[in-house]
Design a protein around this motif. Structure first.
Motif, PDB file in Angstrom:
ATOM      1  N   VAL A 157       0.841  -1.191   0.000  1.00 16.95           N
ATOM      2  CA  VAL A 157       0.000   0.000   0.000  1.00 16.95           C
ATOM      3  C   VAL A 157       0.880   1.246   0.000  1.00 16.95           C
ATOM      4  CG1 VAL A 157      -1.830  -1.224   1.244  1.00 16.95           C
ATOM      5  CG2 VAL A 157      -0.153   0.121   2.521  1.00 16.95           C
ATOM      6  N   GLY A 158       0.287   2.359  -0.392  1.00 18.02           N
ATOM      7  CA  GLY A 158       1.022   3.623  -0.412  1.00 18.02           C
ATOM      8  C   GLY A 158       0.438   4.577  -1.431  1.00 18.02           C
ATOM      9  N   LEU A 159       0.926   5.799  -1.410  1.00 22.06           N
ATOM     10  CA  LEU A 159       0.436   6.810  -2.335  1.00 22.06           C
ATOM     11  C   LEU A 159       1.169   6.712  -3.674  1.00 22.06           C
ATOM     12  CD1 LEU A 159       0.164   9.937   0.015  1.00 22.06           C
ATOM     13  CD2 LEU A 159      -1.588   8.227  -0.548  1.00 22.06           C
ATOM     14  N   GLN A 160       0.630   7.374  -4.682  1.00 17.42           N
ATOM     15  CA  GLN A 160       1.280   7.404  -5.989  1.00 17.42           C
ATOM     16  C   GLN A 160       2.617   8.128  -5.900  1.00 17.42           C
ATOM     17  OE1 GLN A 160      -1.148   8.939  -9.173  1.00 17.42           O
ATOM     18  NE2 GLN A 160      -2.909   7.677  -8.623  1.00 17.42           N
ATOM     19  N   GLY A 161       3.564   7.654  -6.688  1.00 18.57           N
ATOM     20  CA  GLY A 161       4.845   8.344  -6.776  1.00 18.57           C
ATOM     21  C   GLY A 161       5.897   7.887  -5.795  1.00 18.57           C
ATOM     22  N   THR A 162       5.570   6.890  -4.958  1.00 20.61           N
ATOM     23  CA  THR A 162       6.543   6.424  -3.975  1.00 20.61           C
ATOM     24  C   THR A 162       7.390   5.270  -4.501  1.00 20.61           C
ATOM     25  OG1 THR A 162       4.912   4.929  -2.999  1.00 20.61           O
ATOM     26  CG2 THR A 162       5.109   7.142  -2.032  1.00 20.61           C
TER      27      THR A 162
ATOM     28  N   ILE B 238       2.452  -4.136   3.719  1.00 21.95           N
ATOM     29  CA  ILE B 238       3.672  -3.335   3.627  1.00 21.95           C
ATOM     30  C   ILE B 238       3.385  -1.954   3.056  1.00 21.95           C
ATOM     31  CG2 ILE B 238       5.979  -3.174   2.619  1.00 21.95           C
ATOM     32  CD1 ILE B 238       5.742  -5.427   4.631  1.00 21.95           C
ATOM     33  N   TYR B 239       3.776  -0.941   3.793  1.00 19.08           N
ATOM     34  CA  TYR B 239       3.656   0.441   3.317  1.00 19.08           C
ATOM     35  C   TYR B 239       4.953   0.836   2.619  1.00 19.08           C
ATOM     36  CZ  TYR B 239       3.558   5.562   3.482  1.00 19.08           C
ATOM     37  OH  TYR B 239       3.617   6.886   3.153  1.00 19.08           O
ATOM     38  N   VAL B 240       4.850   1.308   1.394  1.00 21.70           N
ATOM     39  CA  VAL B 240       6.021   1.745   0.633  1.00 21.70           C
ATOM     40  C   VAL B 240       6.131   3.259   0.752  1.00 21.70           C
ATOM     41  CG1 VAL B 240       7.158   1.795  -1.615  1.00 21.70           C
ATOM     42  CG2 VAL B 240       5.776  -0.191  -0.963  1.00 21.70           C
ATOM     43  N   ALA B 241       7.233   3.715   1.335  1.00 17.17           N
ATOM     44  CA  ALA B 241       7.421   5.142   1.612  1.00 17.17           C
ATOM     45  C   ALA B 241       8.610   5.690   0.839  1.00 17.17           C
ATOM     46  CB  ALA B 241       7.629   5.371   3.103  1.00 17.17           C
ATOM     47  N   ASP B 242       8.481   6.913   0.403  1.00 15.75           N
ATOM     48  CA  ASP B 242       9.568   7.632  -0.250  1.00 15.75           C
ATOM     49  C   ASP B 242      10.422   8.291   0.828  1.00 15.75           C
ATOM     50  OD1 ASP B 242      11.224   9.405  -1.593  1.00 15.75           O
ATOM     51  OD2 ASP B 242       9.681  10.073  -2.991  1.00 15.75           O
TER      52      ASP B 242
ATOM     53  N   GLY C 275      10.423  12.543   4.100  1.00 16.64           N
ATOM     54  CA  GLY C 275      10.624  12.869   5.504  1.00 16.64           C
ATOM     55  C   GLY C 275       9.385  12.711   6.361  1.00 16.64           C
ATOM     56  N   GLN C 276       9.058  13.765   7.130  1.00 13.60           N
ATOM     57  CA  GLN C 276       7.951  13.713   8.077  1.00 13.60           C
ATOM     58  C   GLN C 276       6.607  13.484   7.394  1.00 13.60           C
ATOM     59  OE1 GLN C 276       7.967  13.921  11.646  1.00 13.60           O
ATOM     60  NE2 GLN C 276      10.044  13.310  11.094  1.00 13.60           N
ATOM     61  N   GLU C 277       6.464  13.908   6.139  1.00 20.63           N
ATOM     62  CA  GLU C 277       5.216  13.681   5.414  1.00 20.63           C
ATOM     63  C   GLU C 277       4.988  12.193   5.210  1.00 20.63           C
ATOM     64  OE1 GLU C 277       1.670  14.215   3.306  1.00 20.63           O
ATOM     65  OE2 GLU C 277       2.764  15.453   4.739  1.00 20.63           O
ATOM     66  N   ALA C 278       6.065  11.457   4.893  1.00 20.37           N
ATOM     67  CA  ALA C 278       5.962  10.008   4.722  1.00 20.37           C
ATOM     68  C   ALA C 278       5.540   9.350   6.032  1.00 20.37           C
ATOM     69  CB  ALA C 278       7.299   9.436   4.249  1.00 20.37           C
ATOM     70  N   LEU C 279       6.051   9.854   7.129  1.00 20.68           N
ATOM     71  CA  LEU C 279       5.699   9.310   8.440  1.00 20.68           C
ATOM     72  C   LEU C 279       4.235   9.588   8.770  1.00 20.68           C
ATOM     73  CD1 LEU C 279       6.995   7.873  10.894  1.00 20.68           C
ATOM     74  CD2 LEU C 279       7.360  10.137  11.894  1.00 20.68           C
ATOM     75  N   ARG C 280       3.771  10.790   8.442  1.00 21.34           N
ATOM     76  CA  ARG C 280       2.369  11.150   8.700  1.00 21.34           C
ATOM     77  C   ARG C 280       1.428  10.249   7.913  1.00 21.34           C
ATOM     78  NH1 ARG C 280      -1.736  13.564   6.500  1.00 21.34           N
ATOM     79  NH2 ARG C 280      -0.617  13.976   4.540  1.00 21.34           N
ATOM     80  N   VAL C 281       1.754  10.003   6.640  1.00 22.02           N
ATOM     81  CA  VAL C 281       0.913   9.141   5.798  1.00 22.02           C
ATOM     82  C   VAL C 281       0.954   7.706   6.302  1.00 22.02           C
ATOM     83  CG1 VAL C 281       0.589   8.237   3.466  1.00 22.02           C
ATOM     84  CG2 VAL C 281       1.201  10.636   3.787  1.00 22.02           C
ATOM     85  N   ALA C 282       2.134   7.239   6.720  1.00 26.02           N
ATOM     86  CA  ALA C 282       2.265   5.880   7.247  1.00 26.02           C
ATOM     87  C   ALA C 282       1.376   5.684   8.465  1.00 26.02           C
ATOM     88  CB  ALA C 282       3.723   5.599   7.602  1.00 26.02           C
ATOM     89  N   LYS C 283       1.330   6.706   9.335  1.00 24.63           N
ATOM     90  CA  LYS C 283       0.476   6.629  10.520  1.00 24.63           C
ATOM     91  C   LYS C 283      -0.992   6.489  10.125  1.00 24.63           C
ATOM     92  CE  LYS C 283       3.361   9.281  13.771  1.00 24.63           C
ATOM     93  NZ  LYS C 283       3.491  10.540  14.539  1.00 24.63           N
ATOM     94  N   ALA C 284      -1.398   7.227   9.097  1.00 25.15           N
ATOM     95  CA  ALA C 284      -2.791   7.169   8.641  1.00 25.15           C
ATOM     96  C   ALA C 284      -3.128   5.777   8.098  1.00 25.15           C
ATOM     97  CB  ALA C 284      -3.028   8.230   7.568  1.00 25.15           C
ATOM     98  N   PHE C 285      -2.244   5.203   7.310  1.00 23.42           N
ATOM     99  CA  PHE C 285      -2.460   3.848   6.791  1.00 23.42           C
ATOM    100  C   PHE C 285      -2.513   2.838   7.943  1.00 23.42           C
ATOM    101  CE2 PHE C 285      -1.289   5.425   2.569  1.00 23.42           C
ATOM    102  CZ  PHE C 285      -2.088   4.632   1.735  1.00 23.42           C
TER     103      PHE C 285
ATOM    104  N   GLY D  27      17.214  11.109   6.085  1.00 23.13           N
ATOM    105  CA  GLY D  27      17.236   9.917   6.930  1.00 23.13           C
ATOM    106  C   GLY D  27      16.239   9.900   8.054  1.00 23.13           C
ATOM    107  N   GLY D  28      15.477  10.993   8.225  1.00 19.86           N
ATOM    108  CA  GLY D  28      14.574  11.098   9.363  1.00 19.86           C
ATOM    109  C   GLY D  28      13.522  10.017   9.435  1.00 19.86           C
ATOM    110  N   VAL D  29      12.935   9.655   8.296  1.00 12.55           N
ATOM    111  CA  VAL D  29      11.869   8.660   8.313  1.00 12.55           C
ATOM    112  C   VAL D  29      12.417   7.302   8.718  1.00 12.55           C
ATOM    113  CG1 VAL D  29      12.069   8.133   5.833  1.00 12.55           C
ATOM    114  CG2 VAL D  29       9.914   7.695   7.032  1.00 12.55           C
ATOM    115  N   ALA D  30      13.637   6.971   8.307  1.00 16.45           N
ATOM    116  CA  ALA D  30      14.244   5.684   8.673  1.00 16.45           C
ATOM    117  C   ALA D  30      14.444   5.578  10.176  1.00 16.45           C
ATOM    118  CB  ALA D  30      15.579   5.499   7.943  1.00 16.45           C
TER     119      ALA D  30
END
Length: 436
Positions: free
Chosen positions: A101-106, A211-215, A219-229, A249-252
């Motif tokens: 799962v994940g948003l377009q473009g990741t 599995i959430y696929v994050a770009d 950064g923090q936007e990827a983390l915010r979306v991951a929390k929502a999923f 490296g923040g999201v990692a």
């Protein structure tokens, strides 16, 4: 991606060199620097706060580890806490239906292709399918990736996303598939319709993994979306893409502690082979400038055929080494990836290579020069006189001076190999033939 963090951590911890007794002020000063480094790397604020609290308490209250200086003791503490927030131990991918799962473009669809290739090379039986009925191009992309990798692509005409996933799972069970990788629809942003569709698919196939696929660049936007999923469909893991880019490296460093799910793989390039298992301890080592020798060894084992490695090791033990051996080593090294990345995995070297630019054209030039030689010349370089050098230079589009440099480098390597004659346990890693 980790270069900036590594530089800041190393600079901060270097202040402890020569310190015989650690004071609370020294610990606070170092942690202040680390705090700024982590926040600048876009690490979640709460994660930073919790991490620093644990490091401070341990650094001040714990006894100095046996046989360690105060500096090394603090480094060990930081390493252990970094490893902890990164996930502790590597998280394996459970067999069964794996929902992505994940948003377009990741890079979700491409990541499925890479993972299919990785799992196939691990001798697992893999199949892929896509439920993204809204974007036929996405389905076609995954189908082409499956053909390239050499795994089945399950398609079902005029079926709904839930029907596709259900039928794909039934077929996968009949065919004894270990991993069924299921792509799902993405959106430019999260909406209720998307989440409801994912919930229905999940309920129908009861996947072993979500599995959430994050770009990593987000950064923090990827983390915010991951929390929502995660709140909507409960994730079991994350794959980070574009880890080879200039992400901070923040999201990692935030995902495991902020959401509670581990990072399982990372994408490190554009090729199908560019996906790696995520090892928290190895990432922590690299952040602290301690290198990643284990990953380097594994990378070498992947690109160097066992039989060729054994032949080369035997020749070295016998003190034999010619230009054909040198050519093989150059090709081994090239196939392992960018040289800056390889050298950065060697403990104690990465910091010194921060501003070093390695001209990989030198390898191509050396390769061209050796290939312009006859087989006899490659096996017995002593016969290469001036007239032969002129011919070799002309054939390789280089100069006689370039030919001389290659012969000199070869001679230096030959002397090293000669000195290893008779030694036991010759390492199978290629030795770098050049000085940079």
């Amino acid at each position: 991606m980790l270069d900036l963090l590594s530089e800041r951590f190393s600079k901060s911890l270097s202040k402890l060199r020569g310190v015989r007794k650690l004071t609370e002020k020294q610990v606070n000063d170092i942690l202040r620097d680390i705090r700024m480094a982590l926040l600048e790397a876009d690490v979640d604020y709460d994660v930073v706060k919790s991490f620093l609290k644990r490091v401070r308490e341990r650094a001040i209250n714990e006894d100095i580890k046996n046989n360690l200086s105060p500096a090394d003791s603090v480094v060990l503490t930081v390493y252990e806490e970094l490893t902890s927030i990164l996930g502790g131990e590597k998280a394996d991918l459970k067999k069964g239906a794996v929902l992505f799962v994940g948003l377009q473009g990741t890079g979700k669809t491409t990541t499925i292709g890479k993972l299919a290739n990785f799992l196939k090379n691990q001798s697992f039986k893999v199949a892929v399918s896509s439920t993204d009925v809204r974007r036929p191009a996405a389905m076609l992309q995954l189908q082409k990736l499956a053909e390239k990798v050499g795994v089945p692509y399950y398609s079902f005409d005029e079926a709904s996303p839930v029907e596709i996933a259900t039928k794909a799972l039934e077929r996968a069970k009949k065919e004894g598939v270990d991993y069924l990788l299921i792509d799902t629809a993405g959106r430019l942003h999260i909406d209720e319709e998307l989440m409801e569709e994912l919930k229905r698919i999940k309920e129908a196939v009861k996947p072993s993994e979500v599995i959430y696929v994050a770009d990593a660049m987000q950064g923090q936007e990827a983390l915010r979306v991951a929390k929502a999923f995660h709140e909507s469909i409960t994730l079991t893991g994350v794959i980070l893409t574009k880890m080879d880019g200039d992400a901070r490296g923040g999201v990692a460093l935030s995902v495991k502690e902020a959401i509670g799910v581990p990072i399982k793989f990372v994408g490190v390039g554009e090729k199908l082979e560019d996906i790696e298992i995520f090892y928290p301890d190895r990432i922590a080592q690299r952040i602290l400038g301690l290198g990643d020798l284990q990953s380097l060894i594994e990378k070498a084992q992947q690109v160097i055929p066992e039989d060729e490695a054994q032949v080369l090791a035997t020749r070295i033990m016998m003190g034999e080494f010619d230009l054909e051996d040198m050519l093989k080593q150059i090709r081994f090294i090239k196939s392992m990836g960018p040289l800056e990345k390889i050298l950065g995995m060697i403990p104690g070297v990465s910091a010194e290579l921060k501003n070093l630019k390695i001209d990989e054209k030198k390898f191509k030039k050396t390769e061209a020069i050796i290939l312009s030689m006859t087989k006899e010349e490659r096996r017995n370089p002593k016969i290469i006189n001036m007239s032969r050098k002129v011919r070799i230079a002309k054939g390789s589009g280089t100069s006689v001076g370039d030919v001389n440099k290659v012969l000199k480098e070869y001679e230096e390597m030959r002397k090293i190999v000669k000195g290893l004659k008779g030694m036991q346990g010759i390492p199978k890693l290629p030795r770098f033939p050049f000085k940079f």
